[in-house]
Design an enzyme around this catalytic site. Structure first.
Site, PDB file in Angstrom:
ATOM      1  N   LYS A 106     -14.779  67.805  73.467  1.00  0.00           N
ATOM      2  CA  LYS A 106     -13.845  68.931  73.285  1.00  0.00           C
ATOM      3  C   LYS A 106     -14.126  69.938  74.371  1.00  0.00           C
ATOM      4  CE  LYS A 106     -11.457  69.756  69.770  1.00  0.00           C
ATOM      5  NZ  LYS A 106     -10.259  69.172  69.263  1.00  0.00           N
TER       6      LYS A 106
HETATM    7  N1  GLU Z   1      -6.948  67.975  69.864  1.00  0.00           N
HETATM    8  C1  GLU Z   1      -6.615  66.889  68.991  1.00  0.00           C
HETATM    9  C2  GLU Z   1      -7.656  66.747  67.896  1.00  0.00           C
HETATM   10  O1  GLU Z   1      -8.358  67.664  67.575  1.00  0.00           O
HETATM   11  C3  GLU Z   1      -6.299  65.604  69.729  1.00  0.00           C
HETATM   12  C4  GLU Z   1      -7.419  64.987  70.487  1.00  0.00           C
HETATM   13  C5  GLU Z   1      -7.000  63.799  71.369  1.00  0.00           C
HETATM   14  O2  GLU Z   1      -5.866  63.350  71.272  1.00  0.00           O
HETATM   15  O3  GLU Z   1      -7.848  63.359  72.116  1.00  0.00           O
HETATM   16  O4  GLU Z   1      -7.744  65.730  67.254  1.00  0.00           O
END
Ligand code: GLU
Length: 415
Positions: A106
């Site tokens: 993240k």
């Molecule tokens: N930000 C989204 C989540 O928290 C998507 C993450 C992604 O598609 O890699 O799941």
């Protein structure tokens, strides 16, 4: 014990509680309770007034045990290293719950991105991307959209990464515009996956979804799509909110009207119904409450007063551990974030596969495969929760941590 003070403490506490239940070795606990890497970047951005402001960008790569790190990038003033670390750990569990072959990552840029002009937004995203390019890649770490970031930001980042490596490389990032290597169905995937979970939940319960009253807190991408698809499956949206306010209408809110209004005015205020506060919205009498904004909105303070029968987490980390305990004692089922909002990363996986194969799927294939994965994952979590008599979050974590721990042990005998 009072609520843990920050998101990282919450993530650790959730992990250790389940690691204990699984009797995970101390070595594995130590290994999994810290990210593999946390990168912090200075991100200079030329403002429209000619000054240059240096923002902080972060990328946490929690685990590579099951594949490249995967997870979104959020551009928000409240982003912190601890928050990003927690979110990257949750991505590790999420990918494992739905069994997509990724680890967890993240990232975030600490800035009031919404207040930037269009040109500042592009310069900020590109400046961050140039620095991120040193640590991401289609086999290393694959970012995606999150709070305040969408297809356009993903396109800028993919473009910068392409310049960095000297050729186009769409598989480095997911959630791109469809014309730029994105997957059909990615934009709606988080909300759609959540709706498929809810559909399956009611099927397993033997009750119709038709007429169930839904309250949604947060009306960004996930909240809007969850509302639209739940309504198309027969549920009734009775209240929604965004960061500026909330609206309640017992007769039901038109989801297409609400999405149009939000697009035109930038807020949900002004829709037909009673204006209420965000706090009041969470405590409304309803069948399904969907927190779809930020972390820690359901706490010890409001958990005793919530009147929803089912809580389905579209946001990451909306419920604190102590609130979880209260909800469990009150018999309120929580379909946890790592399951309920895993549709986004699932279709991100489909996008990555399509990019690598250079073979693109029709939209109905994306929806069908997503639906199957969400239904299977929900059944698995529910089955374990019932067998072990534990909350759904605990069951989801048990499944996920076991899968990750197994991958660590199989692939890296000495870690
Ligand atoms: N930000 C989204 C989540 O928290 C998507 C993450 C992604 O598609 O890699 O799941």
């Amino acid at each position: 014990m009072p609520d843990a003070p920050n998101t990282w403490d919450i993530a650790l506490r959730q992990f250790h509680e389940v690691a204990e239940l699984l009797a995970l070795s101390k070595d594995l606990r130590d290994y999994l309770s810290a990210p593999e890497a946390v990168h912090v970047f200075s991100v200079p951005v030329l403002r429209d007034d000619g000054t240059t402001h240096v923002f902080t960008g972060i990328r946490s790569q929690h685990s590579f045990a099951r594949g490249p790190a995967k997870g979104g990038l959020r551009f928000h003033p409240d982003v912190s290293i601890d928050e990003v670390k927690a979110l990257s750990m949750w991505m590790t569990w999420k990918c494992a719950v739905v069994n997509v072959p990724f680890g967890g990552g993240k990232g975030g840029l600490i800035c009031d991105y919404k207040s930037f002009s269009k040109r500042e937004k592009e310069r900020a995203a590109r400046s961050f991307a140039r620095r991120l390019s040193r640590v991401i890649g289609p086999d290393i770490d694959i970012p995606a959209p999150d709070v305040n970031t969408g297809p356009e930001v993903m396109a800028w980042i993919a473009d910068e990464y392409g310049h960095f490596v000297g050729h186009p490389e769409p598989a480095v990032i997911t959630g791109k515009p469809v014309e730029f290597g994105g997957s059909k169905g990615r934009d709606s995937a988080t909300g759609r996956g959540l709706a498929y979970c809810v559909e399956r939940y009611f099927e397993n319960l033997g009750k119709p979804l038709e007429g169930q009253r839904v309250v949604i807190q947060g009306f960004g991408n996930a909240g809007q799509w969850a509302a639209r698809i739940l309504a198309s499956l027969g549920a009734t949206l009775i209240a929604i909110s965004d960061s500026r306010g909330a609206v309640h209408c017992t007769e039901g809110i038109s989801t297409s009207g609400a999405v149009k209004h939000k697009l035109e005015t930038g807020e949900v205020a002004g829709l037909p119904g009673d204006a209420i506060s965000n706090a009041e919205l969470l405590e409304l009498e309803c069948d399904i409450l969907v927190p779809a904004a930020l972390e820690s909105v359901i706490t010890v303070d409001n958990a005793p007063r919530l009147k929803a029968k089912l809580i389905v987490e579209a946001a990451n980390g909306p419920t604190t551990p102590d609130a979880d305990r209260i909800l469990h004692e009150r018999g309120i089922t929580v379909i946890p974030d790592v399951l309920a909002n895993a549709g986004g990363v699932t279709v991100s996986y489909f996008e990555w596969v399509q990019n690598r194969q250079r073979y693109y799927w029709p939209e109905d294939k994306v929806h069908d495969r997503l639906r199957q994965i969400m239904r299977d994952a929900l059944d698995e979590v529910q089955h374990l929760a019932e067998e072990k008599q534990v909350p759904w979050r605990t069951a989801a974590y048990m499944l996920a941590i076991k899968r990750v721990a197994h991958a660590v042990e199989v692939n890296h005998p000495n870690f």
